[in-house]
Design an enzyme around this catalytic site. Structure first.
Site, PDB file in Angstrom:
ATOM      1  N   LYS A  55       0.983  -1.385  -0.119  1.00 20.82           N
ATOM      2  CA  LYS A  55      -0.158  -0.110   0.347  1.00 20.82           C
ATOM      3  C   LYS A  55       1.063   1.122  -0.161  1.00 20.82           C
ATOM      4  O   LYS A  55       0.546   1.939  -0.542  1.00 20.82           O
ATOM      5  CB  LYS A  55      -1.339  -0.499   1.839  1.00 20.82           C
ATOM      6  CG  LYS A  55      -2.090  -1.275   0.943  1.00 20.82           C
ATOM      7  CD  LYS A  55      -3.065  -1.449   2.678  1.00 20.82           C
ATOM      8  CE  LYS A  55      -3.418  -2.635   2.462  1.00 20.82           C
ATOM      9  NZ  LYS A  55      -4.376  -2.986   3.442  1.00 20.82           N
ATOM     10  N   GLN A  99      -3.964  -1.677   9.726  1.00 23.19           N
ATOM     11  CA  GLN A  99      -4.021  -2.928   8.912  1.00 23.19           C
ATOM     12  C   GLN A  99      -4.513  -3.804  10.272  1.00 23.19           C
ATOM     13  O   GLN A  99      -4.248  -3.848  11.636  1.00 23.19           O
ATOM     14  CB  GLN A  99      -2.597  -3.160   8.647  1.00 23.19           C
ATOM     15  CG  GLN A  99      -2.225  -3.828   8.241  1.00 23.19           C
ATOM     16  CD  GLN A  99      -3.157  -4.197   6.819  1.00 23.19           C
ATOM     17  OE1 GLN A  99      -3.371  -3.477   6.139  1.00 23.19           O
ATOM     18  NE2 GLN A  99      -3.619  -5.883   6.131  1.00 23.19           N
ATOM     19  N   ASP A 122     -11.204   2.697   5.283  1.00 20.51           N
ATOM     20  CA  ASP A 122     -11.227   1.451   5.531  1.00 20.51           C
ATOM     21  C   ASP A 122     -12.776   0.958   4.677  1.00 20.51           C
ATOM     22  O   ASP A 122     -12.937   0.201   5.226  1.00 20.51           O
ATOM     23  CB  ASP A 122     -10.662   0.311   6.022  1.00 20.51           C
ATOM     24  CG  ASP A 122      -9.413  -0.103   5.918  1.00 20.51           C
ATOM     25  OD1 ASP A 122      -9.167  -0.351   5.247  1.00 20.51           O
ATOM     26  OD2 ASP A 122      -8.621  -0.107   7.059  1.00 20.51           O
TER      27      ASP A 122
HETATM   28  N1  GUN Z   1      -6.535  -6.676   6.512  1.00 16.10           N
HETATM   29  C1  GUN Z   1      -7.104  -7.939   6.381  1.00 16.10           C
HETATM   30  N2  GUN Z   1      -8.225  -7.009   4.907  1.00 16.10           N
HETATM   31  C2  GUN Z   1      -7.723  -5.897   5.217  1.00 16.10           C
HETATM   32  C3  GUN Z   1      -8.412  -4.044   5.071  1.00 16.10           C
HETATM   33  O1  GUN Z   1      -9.641  -4.035   3.641  1.00 16.10           O
HETATM   34  N3  GUN Z   1      -8.099  -3.434   5.541  1.00 16.10           N
HETATM   35  C4  GUN Z   1      -7.572  -3.125   6.325  1.00 16.10           C
HETATM   36  N4  GUN Z   1      -7.357  -2.086   7.743  1.00 16.10           N
HETATM   37  N5  GUN Z   1      -6.648  -4.567   7.688  1.00 16.10           N
HETATM   38  C5  GUN Z   1      -6.960  -5.772   6.123  1.00 16.10           C
END
Ligand code: GUN
Length: 298
Positions: A55, A99, A122
């Site tokens: 990311k 995350q 998110d």
């Molecule tokens: N862990 C797995 N998918 C995601 C996501 O889309 N966002 C976040 N913050 N953590 C994740």
């Protein structure tokens, strides 16, 4: 069908989305606004490190400023919440992403609720989840479900009246995707069935699906006899399985047995190269939109 012609190319569609974002980033910068996204990671989960790394790289490539805060595995929930308060108050950051998964002693719901809703790129804050469920515009949509819908729409998969079966009721994918696709709205209006570990006759549900989304986190769970010929199959799974023949003794597989299902699917996502790149593209789209909103451009 054994050729690659039925593949849904998530990398290509994500690249197209990012190309659409580039002029929006340029317009922000022309006004003196540099879009910014703050990442927070807790602990040393290897998969989370990889995801956040990807990311960060995508942000840099699009011209979004990013910063990653890493807290130790044993950090207290209050410490994480205090960091989020600081990031909420810092105007350099238009988006904040914590995350998941988090260590077990930290409550994910408390964390999602602590991110300011207008920075919640998110889409996990209860306000944004509530807007999604109610079909209210203006919120941020969770990135993986939004990416899946974008894959379907840009692959010309009809959703209006379609039977969509989702395997997995998680808060990150299954539940929000169900809410999204059942809305009476364009690019939705599907009949959605949300299956989970207590579902009876799972195979029967799967075999009715025009669109089958596997997001339950069981390696290669979806087999050929669970798929209606011609159905569209979306594989969200990322599972590490032991493989003595592989480098490092393990390899990644999805929730779909790709080799068995590809020949009968109408369309199918490869894995990797399907949903993953779309999640990142939608995160950047949400971040650009958050910056536009903050700059009064939307
Ligand atoms: N862990 C797995 N998918 C995601 C996501 O889309 N966002 C976040 N913050 N953590 C994740």
């Amino acid at each position: 069908m054994t050729s690659s012609t039925n593949l849904i190319d998530g990398r290509a569609i994500a690249a197209q989305l990012l190309a659409e974002l580039a002029p929006r980033v340029a317009a922000l910068k022309a006004r003196g606004v540099e879009p910014g996204l703050a990442f927070v990671r807790v602990g040393e989960d290897p998969a989370s490190k990889v995801y956040v790394g990807r990311k960060e790289k995508a942000c840099a490539e699009l011209g979004i400023r990013s910063e990653t805060h890493v807290l130790p595995e044993m950090a207290l929930e209050v410490e994480l919440l205090a960091l989020l308060q600081r990031l909420n108050a810092d105007a350099r950051w238009h988006g904040i992403l914590v995350q998941f998964p988090l260590p077990r002693h930290i409550r994910p719901a408390a964390v999602s609720a602590a991110v300011a809703p207008h920075k919640d790129v998110d889409g996990f804050h209860p306000l944004n989840m509530g807007r999604l469920l109610l079909g209210e515009p203006g919120g941020f949509e969770p990135c993986t479900p939004a990416g899946i819908r974008e894959l379907l729409v840009r692959s010309n998969v009809p959703l209006d009246g379609a039977e969509v079966v989702i395997l997995g009721r998680g808060n990150i994918v299954g539940k929000p995707l169900a809410a999204m696709l059942c809305q009476k709205a364009p690019h939705a209006n599907a009949t959605v069935t949300l299956c989970h570990s207590a579902t009876r006759d799972l195979k029967g549900h799967c075999r009715r699906a025009d669109v089958l989304v596997a997001a339950m986190g069981v390696p290669e769970f979806v087999k050929a006899d669970m798929v209606k010929p011609g159905a569209v199959v979306i594989d969200v799974g990322v599972n590490r399985v032991p493989d003595p023949a592989a480098r490092g003794g393990s390899r990644l597989v999805g929730d779909v047995n790709f080799a068995a299902v590809q020949p009968i699917a109408g369309k199918i996502t490869p894995n990797p190269g399907g949903v993953g790149p779309m999640t990142i593209a939608m995160l950047l789209r949400n971040t650009v939109r958050a910056a536009e909103l903050a700059a009064g451009l939307q």
